[in-house]
Design an enzyme around this catalytic site. Sequence first.
Site, mmCIF file in Angstrom:
data_model
loop_
_atom_site.group_PDB
_atom_site.id
_atom_site.type_symbol
_atom_site.label_atom_id
_atom_site.label_comp_id
_atom_site.label_asym_id
_atom_site.label_seq_id
_atom_site.Cartn_x
_atom_site.Cartn_y
_atom_site.Cartn_z
ATOM 1 C CE LYS A 10 -11.402 -1.660 -7.021
ATOM 2 N NZ LYS A 10 -11.666 -0.368 -6.334
ATOM 3 C CE1 TYR A 50 -8.287 2.678 -9.581
ATOM 4 C CE2 TYR A 50 -6.705 1.311 -8.406
ATOM 5 C CZ TYR A 50 -7.989 1.521 -8.898
ATOM 6 O OH TYR A 50 -8.967 0.577 -8.687
ATOM 7 C CG PHE A 58 -9.099 8.234 -2.622
ATOM 8 C CD1 PHE A 58 -8.769 7.428 -3.705
ATOM 9 C CD2 PHE A 58 -9.976 9.296 -2.829
ATOM 10 C CE1 PHE A 58 -9.292 7.667 -4.968
ATOM 11 C CE2 PHE A 58 -10.508 9.546 -4.104
ATOM 12 C CZ PHE A 58 -10.159 8.729 -5.171
ATOM 13 N NE ARG A 86 -19.154 3.673 -14.868
ATOM 14 C CZ ARG A 86 -18.219 3.917 -13.955
ATOM 15 N NH1 ARG A 86 -17.093 3.230 -13.953
ATOM 16 N NH2 ARG A 86 -18.401 4.829 -13.040
ATOM 17 C CB THR A 92 -17.679 4.381 -6.165
ATOM 18 O OG1 THR A 92 -17.688 4.750 -7.536
ATOM 19 C CG2 THR A 92 -16.244 4.172 -5.713
ATOM 20 N NE ARG A 103 -17.461 -0.855 -7.370
ATOM 21 C CZ ARG A 103 -17.188 0.107 -8.234
ATOM 22 N NH1 ARG A 103 -18.129 0.940 -8.641
ATOM 23 N NH2 ARG A 103 -15.963 0.244 -8.710
ATOM 24 C CG ASN A 113 -14.907 -0.456 -4.668
ATOM 25 O OD1 ASN A 113 -13.869 -1.047 -4.965
ATOM 26 N ND2 ASN A 113 -15.287 0.643 -5.282
ATOM 27 C CG HIS A 116 -11.466 -0.626 -11.731
ATOM 28 N ND1 HIS A 116 -11.562 0.714 -11.454
ATOM 29 C CD2 HIS A 116 -11.066 -0.719 -13.031
ATOM 30 C CE1 HIS A 116 -11.221 1.401 -12.543
ATOM 31 N NE2 HIS A 116 -10.911 0.553 -13.504
ATOM 32 C CD GLU A 127 -9.297 1.662 -16.330
ATOM 33 O OE1 GLU A 127 -10.232 0.848 -16.452
ATOM 34 O OE2 GLU A 127 -9.293 2.578 -15.494
HETATM 35 P P1 CMP Z 1 -12.447 2.326 -8.560
HETATM 36 O O1 CMP Z 1 -13.612 2.194 -9.471
HETATM 37 O O2 CMP Z 1 -11.452 1.229 -8.589
HETATM 38 O O3 CMP Z 1 -11.692 3.709 -8.861
HETATM 39 C C1 CMP Z 1 -10.919 4.369 -7.878
HETATM 40 C C2 CMP Z 1 -11.100 3.789 -6.518
HETATM 41 O O4 CMP Z 1 -10.718 4.599 -5.444
HETATM 42 C C3 CMP Z 1 -12.574 3.524 -6.266
HETATM 43 O O5 CMP Z 1 -12.999 2.440 -7.068
HETATM 44 C C4 CMP Z 1 -12.591 3.293 -4.769
HETATM 45 O O6 CMP Z 1 -12.353 1.942 -4.422
HETATM 46 C C5 CMP Z 1 -11.395 4.116 -4.286
HETATM 47 N N1 CMP Z 1 -11.765 5.225 -3.427
HETATM 48 C C6 CMP Z 1 -11.354 5.383 -2.169
HETATM 49 N N2 CMP Z 1 -11.849 6.511 -1.638
HETATM 50 C C7 CMP Z 1 -12.593 7.098 -2.593
HETATM 51 C C8 CMP Z 1 -13.356 8.292 -2.667
HETATM 52 N N3 CMP Z 1 -13.457 9.135 -1.625
HETATM 53 N N4 CMP Z 1 -13.999 8.567 -3.817
HETATM 54 C C9 CMP Z 1 -13.900 7.731 -4.882
HETATM 55 N N5 CMP Z 1 -13.174 6.588 -4.876
HETATM 56 C C10 CMP Z 1 -12.535 6.266 -3.743
#
Ligand code: CMP
Length: 139
Positions: A10, A50, A58, A86, A92, A103, A113, A116, A127
Site C-alpha cells: 500500500k 474495493y 471508511f 494472510r 487488519t 502489519r 496497514n 493487502h 483481484e
Molecule cells: P484491506 O485488507 O486492504 O481491506 C480493506 C481495508 O479497509 C483494510 O485492509 C483496511 O486498511 C481498511 N479499513 C479501514 N477501516 C477499517 C475498518 N473499520 N474495518 C476494516 N477495514 C478497515
Amino acid sequence: MQQTTFAIIKPDAVARNLCGEILAAMESAGLRIVGLKRLRLSKLQAAGFYAVHRERPFFESLTDYMSSGPVVCVALRGENAIAAWRGLMGATDPAKAEPGTLRRKYGQSLEANAVHGSDAPETAAFELGYFFNGLEIVE
Ligand code: CMP
C-alpha cells in the site's frame, strides 16, 4: 493445493521504501512472485477494487488513501497461498496483529496497514483479474 493470490504493497509502505523488505518476506515464506507491477490508482480505480466495501463508513477515506500514491501489486503463487499470505500479513489492525507479521512491523494504522491480501479464492480471482492480464502472470 497450489494457489495464486493477490497482494498490494500500500501507499504508506511504498512511500517508506519498504517494497524490497516486503517482497523478500514473501519469498522467504515460500511464496513465488509470479506477477509484479507498480502503479498509481485513480480514485475511481480504487473504488472499483474495493467495491465490496462501498457501503462501509471508511470507504471514502480508504479510496482516497489508496489513490494517494503509488502501490505495488503482486501475484503470489504457492501452497495454500491465500492463507499463507494472510498469515504473513497478520490482522487488519496493526495494533492487533501478531508479533512478526508484516502489519505489526510496518502498519501505521487500520487504514495505512502496509499490505493487502485476497481473503478467498473468488476474491483472489477478481483481484488478480482487476490488475493483471493473462500475459502478466508467469507461473
Ligand atoms: P484491506 O485488507 O486492504 O481491506 C480493506 C481495508 O479497509 C483494510 O485492509 C483496511 O486498511 C481498511 N479499513 C479501514 N477501516 C477499517 C475498518 N473499520 N474495518 C476494516 N477495514 C478497515
